[in-house]
Design an enzyme around this catalytic site. Structure first.
Site, mmCIF file in Angstrom:
data_model
loop_
_atom_site.group_PDB
_atom_site.id
_atom_site.type_symbol
_atom_site.label_atom_id
_atom_site.label_comp_id
_atom_site.label_asym_id
_atom_site.label_seq_id
_atom_site.Cartn_x
_atom_site.Cartn_y
_atom_site.Cartn_z
ATOM 1 N N CYS A 1 3.401 34.548 -17.740
ATOM 2 C CA CYS A 1 2.327 33.634 -18.187
ATOM 3 C C CYS A 1 0.972 34.115 -17.704
ATOM 4 C CB CYS A 1 2.565 32.205 -17.723
ATOM 5 S SG CYS A 1 4.066 31.486 -18.382
ATOM 6 N N HIS B 1 -2.954 32.230 -14.251
ATOM 7 C CA HIS B 1 -1.807 31.801 -15.059
ATOM 8 C C HIS B 1 -2.370 31.189 -16.352
ATOM 9 C CE1 HIS B 1 1.641 29.165 -16.087
ATOM 10 N NE2 HIS B 1 2.368 29.957 -15.319
ATOM 11 N N ASP C 1 -6.051 26.314 -8.046
ATOM 12 C CA ASP C 1 -4.677 26.217 -8.514
ATOM 13 C C ASP C 1 -3.771 26.626 -7.349
ATOM 14 O OD1 ASP C 1 -2.155 26.710 -9.470
ATOM 15 O OD2 ASP C 1 -2.784 27.924 -11.177
ATOM 16 N N LYS D 1 7.898 23.700 -7.186
ATOM 17 C CA LYS D 1 7.734 25.003 -6.534
ATOM 18 C C LYS D 1 7.731 24.864 -5.010
ATOM 19 C CE LYS D 1 5.069 26.973 -10.328
ATOM 20 N NZ LYS D 1 5.885 27.945 -11.057
HETATM 21 N N1 PMP Z 1 -0.368 28.257 -11.870
HETATM 22 C C1 PMP Z 1 0.334 29.202 -11.241
HETATM 23 C C2 PMP Z 1 -0.376 30.181 -10.357
HETATM 24 C C3 PMP Z 1 1.714 29.251 -11.413
HETATM 25 O O1 PMP Z 1 2.428 30.197 -10.801
HETATM 26 C C4 PMP Z 1 2.357 28.303 -12.258
HETATM 27 C C5 PMP Z 1 3.848 28.324 -12.490
HETATM 28 N N2 PMP Z 1 4.380 29.592 -12.770
HETATM 29 C C6 PMP Z 1 1.565 27.338 -12.870
HETATM 30 C C7 PMP Z 1 0.223 27.340 -12.644
HETATM 31 C C8 PMP Z 1 2.152 26.295 -13.764
HETATM 32 O O2 PMP Z 1 2.957 25.430 -13.036
HETATM 33 P P1 PMP Z 1 3.845 24.324 -13.762
HETATM 34 O O3 PMP Z 1 4.618 25.043 -14.826
HETATM 35 O O4 PMP Z 1 4.712 23.786 -12.685
HETATM 36 O O5 PMP Z 1 2.923 23.307 -14.330
#
Ligand code: PMP
Length: 404
Positions: free
Chosen positions: A363, A122, A199, A225
């Site tokens: 992303c 991400h 992560d 999440k």
């Molecule tokens: N890492 C991963 C694998 C994710 O799926 C996400 C959220 N889509 C994030 C990081 C970022 O999370 P947050 O926006 O809650 O900080």
């Protein structure tokens, strides 16, 4: 044990309609819905126990502090950390990674040192390192993957050099659903004397995670999440590592003593928690972890696994279906394209049928480049989704396909 109707009744939003159709919420990878137990705990704290934590002698402040610190213990237990000193509350995965990138690179890395990440990260596990690269001249090395979405572990081993200082990888890909073999990858890194950040944004809601069993040095995730509130997340770090890192932000809470001549910092984990924490959010997070724990993470994993298998099988029957992510170990995230239908058109038309999916690059633009596409449609499951909802998705895709 796993009474899906009873579970769904805990999530009022699942009962609503969208454009006159029953909501089919399949965007759990982006954020999850909240059970009553979480929303009511938050409301209850605002109504009955609200006061700033850690600083007050008065009754309410002490109660709020106790709740906040009990939440830290709930998180500790949930991921099986050794001590609450290892649980730092943040705003979420993104802030956790930024905190670590800034403090780790500042104290542990020199110009030319390297961080290993993977193709499927991400942006929040790429850009914080790039910011450090700009400031401090550190370098990123990238683990490639095969076409099915498995990381190339042989290549991973070859990426290590005397300049490697950290590995930072996703436990589960938010696009491909790949469950990376983080346990082995951590063992490999440790054999080179290199710590690992995992992560866990897409793993914590879906499977049991034991940070000691994984031997992860750092593990991060977001509350929203995992059925908890927005704006709160966790950075787990082994105490020995967190002790070595400097504070991230300055302010109240993170100090022991301040003078204009010399300031000393608070003990762990408070050293990393400048300012008023989201103590209401941490209560919400703790109730969310209680909720999933009561269902049992193993039960949730088994239920979602079966649902994902069913969904994959049904989706593959659709003519022109291309699914991105066919790893052996995969979670309940399914990215796809159908024929030449643009992902945005598919998402928009599914939405008119009440089906919420995500479209775009998720992303993860470097991953899109690797796949040679601009984006996908992504259906991602949560503990409350059903086979009927998968059927609705399949029927919706077929209907949209016919229109093109
Ligand atoms: N890492 C991963 C694998 C994710 O799926 C996400 C959220 N889509 C994030 C990081 C970022 O999370 P947050 O926006 O809650 O900080």
């Amino acid at each position: 044990m796993y009474d899906i109707q009873q579970i769904r009744a805990d999530f009022p939003i699942l009962g609503r309609t969208v454009y006159g159709k029953p909501l089919v919420y399949l965007d759990n990878g982006a954020t999850t819905q909240k059970p009553r137990q979480v929303v009511e705990a938050i409301t209850n704290e605002y109504y009955n126990t609200n006061a700033n934590v850690h600083r007050g002698v008065h009754f309410l402040s002490q109660q709020a502090t106790e709740l906040h610190e009990a939440s830290r213990e709930t998180v500790r237990k949930f991921i099986n950390a050794r001590s609450t000193a290892e649980i730092v509350f943040t705003r979420g995965t993104t802030e956790s990674i930024n905190l670590l990138a800034a403090t780790f690179c500042q104290s542990q890395m020199q110009e030319g040192d390297e961080v290993i990440v993977s193709t499927m990260e991400h942006h929040s596990n790429i850009v914080p390192w790039q910011l450090q690269a700009m400031q401090r001249g550190i370098r990123l090395r990238v683990i490639s993957m095969d076409d099915a979405g498995n990381l190339l572990t042989d290549e991973y081993e070859r990426l290590f050099s005397p300049r490697t200082k950290l590995v930072s990888i996703a436990h589960v890909s938010n696009v491909l659903g790949t469950v990376n073999p983080v346990r082995q990858m951590i063992a490999t890194a440790h054999a080179h004397g290199v710590p690992v950040l995992v992560d866990g944004a897409q793993s914590i809601p879906h499977m049991p995670v034991d940070v000691q069993e994984l031997d992860a040095d750092f593990y991060v995730f977001s509350g929203h999440k995992v059925y908890g509130p927005t704006g709160v997340g966790v950075l787990y770090g082994k105490e020995a590592w967190l002790d070595k890192l400097p504070p991230y932000q300055g302010g109240g809470e993170m100090i022991q003593h301040v003078s204009f001549e010399r300031t000393t910092f608070n003990e762990l984990p408070f050293k990393f928690e400048a300012g008023t924490p989201d103590y209401i959010g941490t209560t919400g997070l703790a109730r969310a972890l209680d909720y999933v724990s009561a269902l049992g993470m193993d039960n949730i994993a088994a239920y979602e696994h079966e649902l994902t298998e069913y969904a994959l099988q049904r989706l593959e029957e659709i003519p022109g279906m291309r699914i991105f992510g066919q790893a052996k170990e995969r979670g309940g995230v399914i990215s796809f394209l159908v024929g030449h239908i643009h992902h945005f058109d598919m998402g928009t038309l599914l939405d008119r049928l009440g089906i919420a999916v995500r479209t775009g690059h998720h992303c993860a633009q470097p991953l899109m480049t690797r796949l040679g596409i601009e984006g996908t449609v992504r259906a991602s499951f949560g503990l409350y989704n059903t086979r009927e909802e998968v059927d609705a998705l399949v029927a919706g895709i077929e209907r949209v396909s016919k229109m093109f």
